[in-house]
Motif scaffolding. Structure first.
Motif, short mmCIF file in Angstrom:
data_model
loop_
_atom_site.label_atom_id
_atom_site.label_comp_id
_atom_site.label_asym_id
_atom_site.label_seq_id
_atom_site.Cartn_x
_atom_site.Cartn_y
_atom_site.Cartn_z
N VAL A 18 0.84 -1.21 0.00
CA VAL A 18 0.00 0.00 0.00
C VAL A 18 0.86 1.25 0.00
CG1 VAL A 18 -1.66 1.34 1.34
CG2 VAL A 18 -1.97 -1.13 1.08
N ARG A 19 1.92 1.24 0.84
CA ARG A 19 2.80 2.41 0.92
C ARG A 19 3.50 2.65 -0.42
NH1 ARG A 19 4.21 4.21 6.11
NH2 ARG A 19 3.25 3.01 7.80
N ALA A 20 3.98 1.57 -1.03
CA ALA A 20 4.66 1.71 -2.32
C ALA A 20 3.70 2.22 -3.39
CB ALA A 20 5.27 0.37 -2.74
N THR A 21 2.45 1.75 -3.35
CA THR A 21 1.44 2.18 -4.32
C THR A 21 1.14 3.67 -4.16
OG1 THR A 21 0.44 -0.03 -4.36
CG2 THR A 21 -0.91 1.81 -5.13
N LEU A 22 1.01 4.10 -2.91
CA LEU A 22 0.71 5.51 -2.65
C LEU A 22 1.88 6.41 -3.03
CD1 LEU A 22 -1.17 5.24 0.77
CD2 LEU A 22 -2.14 5.65 -1.49
N ALA A 23 3.09 5.86 -2.99
CA ALA A 23 4.27 6.65 -3.34
C ALA A 23 4.34 6.93 -4.84
CB ALA A 23 5.54 5.94 -2.88
N PHE A 24 3.67 6.07 -5.63
CA PHE A 24 3.66 6.25 -7.09
C PHE A 24 2.21 6.30 -7.56
CE2 PHE A 24 7.59 4.08 -5.96
CZ PHE A 24 8.55 4.81 -6.63
N GLN A 337 6.98 -8.97 -2.36
CA GLN A 337 6.59 -7.58 -2.19
C GLN A 337 6.08 -6.99 -3.51
OE1 GLN A 337 9.60 -4.83 -0.84
NE2 GLN A 337 8.35 -3.07 -1.47
N PHE A 338 6.85 -7.20 -4.61
CA PHE A 338 6.44 -6.62 -5.89
C PHE A 338 5.18 -7.30 -6.43
CE2 PHE A 338 10.54 -4.62 -5.79
CZ PHE A 338 10.37 -3.48 -6.57
N LEU A 339 5.05 -8.61 -6.20
CA LEU A 339 3.82 -9.29 -6.62
C LEU A 339 2.62 -8.78 -5.82
CD1 LEU A 339 4.78 -13.05 -7.20
CD2 LEU A 339 3.97 -11.39 -8.89
N ALA A 340 2.84 -8.52 -4.53
CA ALA A 340 1.75 -7.97 -3.70
C ALA A 340 1.30 -6.61 -4.22
CB ALA A 340 2.21 -7.87 -2.25
N GLU A 341 2.27 -5.78 -4.62
CA GLU A 341 1.91 -4.48 -5.19
C GLU A 341 1.12 -4.65 -6.49
OE1 GLU A 341 5.35 -2.04 -5.66
OE2 GLU A 341 6.14 -2.56 -3.67
N PHE A 393 1.44 -10.82 -15.17
CA PHE A 393 2.20 -9.71 -15.72
C PHE A 393 3.13 -9.06 -14.70
CE2 PHE A 393 -1.27 -10.13 -18.72
CZ PHE A 393 -0.66 -9.91 -19.94
N GLY A 394 2.92 -9.36 -13.44
CA GLY A 394 3.82 -8.81 -12.42
C GLY A 394 4.96 -9.73 -12.06
N LEU A 395 4.91 -10.98 -12.54
CA LEU A 395 5.90 -11.97 -12.12
C LEU A 395 7.30 -11.66 -12.65
CD1 LEU A 395 6.31 -14.58 -10.56
CD2 LEU A 395 5.78 -15.86 -12.65
N ARG A 396 7.42 -11.31 -13.93
CA ARG A 396 8.74 -11.06 -14.50
C ARG A 396 9.42 -9.83 -13.89
NH1 ARG A 396 9.51 -11.90 -20.80
NH2 ARG A 396 11.66 -11.66 -20.04
#
Length: 413
Positions: A18-24, A337-341, A393-396
């Motif tokens: 959530v924090r990473a999403t809100l940052a971008f 973490q990136f997959l969760a985003e 699409f987020g896996l790679r």
């Protein structure tokens, strides 16, 4: 303790996502919008198919599994100048006497767009149907009050009628229409029966309850119509399980009565429950094909937008990735973490897409373009599709982030 730890870890991962999403925020909005458009199309597909199936069941129930409806002219060819008044009293009598399994034959014709008056009130009536006795029974349409036509009503061209629920409510409100006299233009009609409320829509999207039924002889005599021919026939059969055979016998007898030679096209159209289901299935299939391509393209576009933006995000967050690895984060932790985003963004897009799809579907329903049926399946499939897009699409990009060397990542930062 063993249960609390995974829950805490999950909550921590979600919090970081959530924090990473809100940052971008801007990139997040692009992804959510792109995925939302694809999910909106998917929502429309599922809701429209469910609505079409529900509508098909309603149409068949209303039509009746033991009936056939015959229209003059071949409605499939739609030839210019085609004659549509091809059904005659001779046909009706021959069907009554000679068609195997038939126990009810009701000829019909209609006059469109008239004004119906009662005292100081008037309504625009889209349909006045002329029919013979047993109209209500032929259409499985119970009477709320009164009686159906009799043979004598038809023989004498009596000025009597059955009124639908819609004009009855508009003209009489809570008063019983029975025995009252209404006027079609200057023709007085005494109401002898009130059709029960049916609801739904007709094939053209109209109100089936918005009609008045009068004897066919009265309609043709008073409005100077051809008295030999009529537009349609309703035929009911014993043993509806043999409807295919009944339809074949009906077609053969009508071709013989009309003197059609082998190879000549029919000058009539026979509709049965199976015909209606096939037609509705064809429409549903076309709708699914069109929306399916649209949804697939939209979701692929959303997925590629997601992947490209995440590749860009990984490039810009190398220092963050390097610091996390330097403090002990494993490759698996970075990838999760990136997959969760990614999943968080696609799920947000799914919720937006469902809202858009439902709103668009309701708008199209009001316009009469299609009918939708909302169910839990719509939300379930939309969320599963969004989850699949997020992971696929987020896996790679996630693997690329996880595979970074921490020292190189810190230098790049």
């Amino acid at each position: 303790m063993s249960l609390i730890t995974p829950v805490r870890v999950t909550l921590r991962v979600v919090d970081m996502a959530v924090r990473a999403t809100l940052a971008f925020r801007l990139r997040a909005l692009f992804v959510i919008a792109a995925v939302g458009l694809g999910i909106a199309s998917l929502t429309l597909i599922v809701a429209a198919v469910d609505g079409a199936q529900k509508r098909a069941r309603e149409v068949v129930d209303t039509f009746g599994p033991d009936a056939a409806f015959i229209l003059g002219g071949d409605i499939q060819s739609r030839a210019v100048g085609q004659r549509v008044l091809t059904l005659s009293w001779r046909d009706a009598e021959a069907l009554r006497q000679s068609l195997p399994g038939a126990y009810m034959v009701v000829p019909m014709r209609a006059k469109w767009n008239v004004i119906l008056k009662y005292r100081g009130r008037s309504v625009d009536l889209p349909t006045v149907v002329g029919a013979t006795q047993n109209y209500a029974s032929a259409w499985n349409w119970p009477l709320a009050e009164g009686r159906d036509f009799t043979d004598r009503d038809v023989e004498l061209g009596a000025k009597v009628g059955l009124i639908g629920a819609t004009p009855a409510q508009k003209l009489f409100e809570d008063e019983s229409p029975l025995g009252k006299t209404v006027f079609i233009d200057n023709l007085p009609i005494q109401i002898v029966g009130v059709l029960s409320y049916r609801g739904g829509t007709t094939g053209g999207g109209g109100d089936p309850d918005d009609r008045l039924i009068i004897p066919l002889t009265t309609l043709t005599q008073r409005f100077n119509m051809d008295r030999k021919y009529f537009r349609a026939l309703r035929v009911k059969f014993h043993e509806p399980e043999y409807m295919d055979a009944h339809a074949a016998n009906l077609r053969s007898l009508l071709r013989h009565l009309h003197g059609l030679e082998p190879g000549q096209p029919d000058d009539f159209t026979i509709l049965t429950p199976d015909t209606i289901l096939k037609f509705l299935s064809m429409l549903t299939g076309s709708l699914v094909a069109f929306l399916g391509v649209t949804a697939t393209v939209a979701m692929l576009v959303g997925g590629f937008v997601l992947a490209n933006l995440f590749y860009l995000s990984v490039s810009e967050r190398t220092q963050e990735i390097g610091l996390k690895k330097a403090f002990g984060a494993k490759n698996r932790d970075i990838m999760v973490q990136f997959l969760a985003e990614s999943v968080l963004l696609t799920l947000a897009g799914a919720l937006l897409g469902v809202a858009l799809g439902v709103g668009l579907g309701q708008a199209l329903t009001r316009l009469g373009v299609l009918e939708i049926e909302l169910s839990s399946r719509v939300l379930t499939l939309s969320l599963l599709a969004a989850l699949a897009i997020g992971i696929l699409f987020g896996l790679r990009p996630a693997k690329r982030a996880a595979g970074m060397n921490p020292i190189e990542a810190l230098r790049g930062g």
